[in-house]
Write an enzyme that holds these catalytic residues in place. Structure first.
Site, short mmCIF file in Angstrom:
data_model
loop_
_atom_site.label_atom_id
_atom_site.label_comp_id
_atom_site.label_asym_id
_atom_site.label_seq_id
_atom_site.Cartn_x
_atom_site.Cartn_y
_atom_site.Cartn_z
N LEU A 85 -24.84 55.21 35.59
CA LEU A 85 -23.73 54.81 36.46
C LEU A 85 -23.52 53.35 36.10
O LEU A 85 -24.46 52.67 35.75
CB LEU A 85 -24.13 54.98 37.93
N ASP A 115 -27.49 62.43 29.73
CA ASP A 115 -27.33 61.05 29.23
C ASP A 115 -25.86 60.62 29.37
O ASP A 115 -25.31 59.97 28.48
CB ASP A 115 -27.80 60.91 27.78
#
Ligand code: DOR
Length: 439
Positions: free
Chosen positions: A76, A318
């Site tokens: 994030l 990922d």
């Protein structure tokens, strides 16, 4: 006749819960955000529908009903690059991809190497459409020089530590980190690519990199890094998790270590089992630039073999959002990474299940029970009394990946235009529908 009160029912789906060893058509009843009952006898369970509002009776016939999926490897970009992804937008993307829990990596700005930043992420995530678990940094600023305050990170809620994006070069610091992690009962997640062998490389070192004139990252760079960390893990008696494993030699190293009783686990990412390095020369799509790189057919086959025989425990995306303007450059100038939350499930179905490599039960185990076990998350099962995080999957739904449909703020996917099979119908977080697919 006595009836019980339930808030919601997901009826008639094929319920798969690897944690319980359960696989059968059943009705799943929810009450107060928890799993309340699983009824195999769907005929007699109908009496319990009376108290449930019609909009909360979800017809799942022909669908799979599984514990909310867990993605243990997500970037994030909040704090720091909210233009690329926020905690809220990342969790919306997660829900749309069927993930009710995600683990976020510490390479934000500021880095998650202190309690305040862990707490910041967790508080922002309170209103989000997925549970967020934080992976703290191993070293301060991810510099590989000085250990972060690992105890503080754990106290604030970190479930693992990693310098993901960087390999922790100094083996002495890695040793100490493993010893601390052991004391706190958490695993270390290693981005295993030797810096000196891989630095400056932008794709797999191979015939393709020579042909394209691009600097390569050799497979041996990953293998040396994995082998060192496995040895240190065995030496310290700690727990090691290898992130995004990609090479035949690395998979074999993990297989042997497991056979020796070393506590190592591993994950593979959908792009590493769905693509080979030949894809790069076709269009120089910068979204194919990723670390570790997309490898050869032989490596892809080895990763799939590792998934089949259990050497590789988890599937993790990922998810690495990058701004369009940063990817819209020459291949070797682009930052590494691609988004993955919204394509993981479709790639898994299309690349592995449809080809007969994995059963749904095996695949779901790698996205629920296994990551929950490795990180000790109170998630990943439909056991009675557990939090009602549930994913309903339409296993045969055909769909095309479209840029405009991504909920992620960034659109850097090389899979745009791909036709996939298998899509999320519902994501339910603690009894609340957070994503509903087009029916
Ligand atoms: O390709 C990658 N991108 N690999 C990483 O390890 C980091 C990630 C990112 O943060 O963009």
């Amino acid at each position: 006749m006595k009836t019980s009160h339930y808030d919601m029912v997901i009826r008639g789906g094929q319920v798969i819960d690897p944690a319980l060893g359960f696989g059968s058509v059943a009705d799943v009843f929810l009450r107060d955000g928890k799993i309340s009952k699983i009824a195999k006898d769907t005929e007699s369970a109908k009496k319990d529908f009376v108290s449930i509002p019609v909009e909360n009776i979800i017809d799942a016939s022909g669908k799979l009903v599984v514990p909310g999926l867990i993605d243990m490897h997500v970037h994030l970009r909040e704090p720091g690059r909210e233009d690329e992804e926020t905690i809220i937008s990342g969790c919306q993307a997660a829900a749309a991809g069927g993930f009710t829990s995600i683990c976020c990596m510490p390479n934000t700005n500021p880095i998650i190497d202190n309690q305040e930043t862990v707490k910041f992420v967790l508080s922002r995530a309170e209103e989000a459409d997925a549970n967020v678990y934080v992976i703290g940094a191993i070293t301060k600023m991810l510099k590989g020089e000085e250990l972060a305050e690992i105890g503080d990170l754990v106290k604030a809620g970190a479930v693992a530590i990693s310098d993901d994006g960087n390999y922790l070069q100094n083996p002495e610091i890695m040793r100490r980190a493993l010893e601390y992690a052991r004391m706190f009962g958490i695993p270390i997640i290693s981005h295993a690519e030797d810096y000196f062998l891989c630095h400056g490389g932008v794709m797999n070192e191979s015939f393709q990199s020579t042909r394209l004139g691009l600097r390569g990252r050799p497979a041996v760079g990953e293998e040396i890094a994995v082998l060192r960390d496995i040895r240190l893990c065995g030496f310290t008696g700690s727990k090691l998790h290898i992130a995004h494993i990609t090479t035949a030699g690395a998979v074999e190293a993990v297989r042997r270590a497991k056979a020796e009783g070393i506590e190592v686990t591993a994950e593979a990412s959908p792009h590493h089992f769905s693509l080979t390095d030949e894809a790069i020369g076709k269009e120089f799509n910068t979204n194919l630039r990723v670390n570790p790189p997309i490898r050869t057919k032989k490596d892809v086959e080895a990763v799939i073999e590792g998934l089949i025989d259990g050497t590789i425990d988890c599937i993790a995306s990922d998810h690495a959002p990058h701004a369009a303007e940063e990817k819209d450059v020459e291949f070797d100038q682009a930052p590494p990474g691609m988004i993955g939350l919204e394509t993981s499930l479709g790639l898994l179905k299309t690349s592995l299940i449809d080809k007969g490599y994995l059963s749904w039960a095996d695949a779901i185990r790698k996205m629920t029970y296994n990551p929950a076990r490795i990180l000790k998350l109170p998630r990943g099962t439909l056991a009675i009394g557990s939090v009602a995080d549930i994913t309903v999957i339409d296993p045969e739904k055909k769909w095309t990946v479209k840029k405009e449909n991504f909920r992620s703020k960034s659109k850097n996917s090389p899979f745009i235009g791909w036709k996939l099979s298998g899509k999320v119908d519902y994501a339910i977080l603690a009894g609340r529908v957070v994503f509903k697919g087009k029916q």
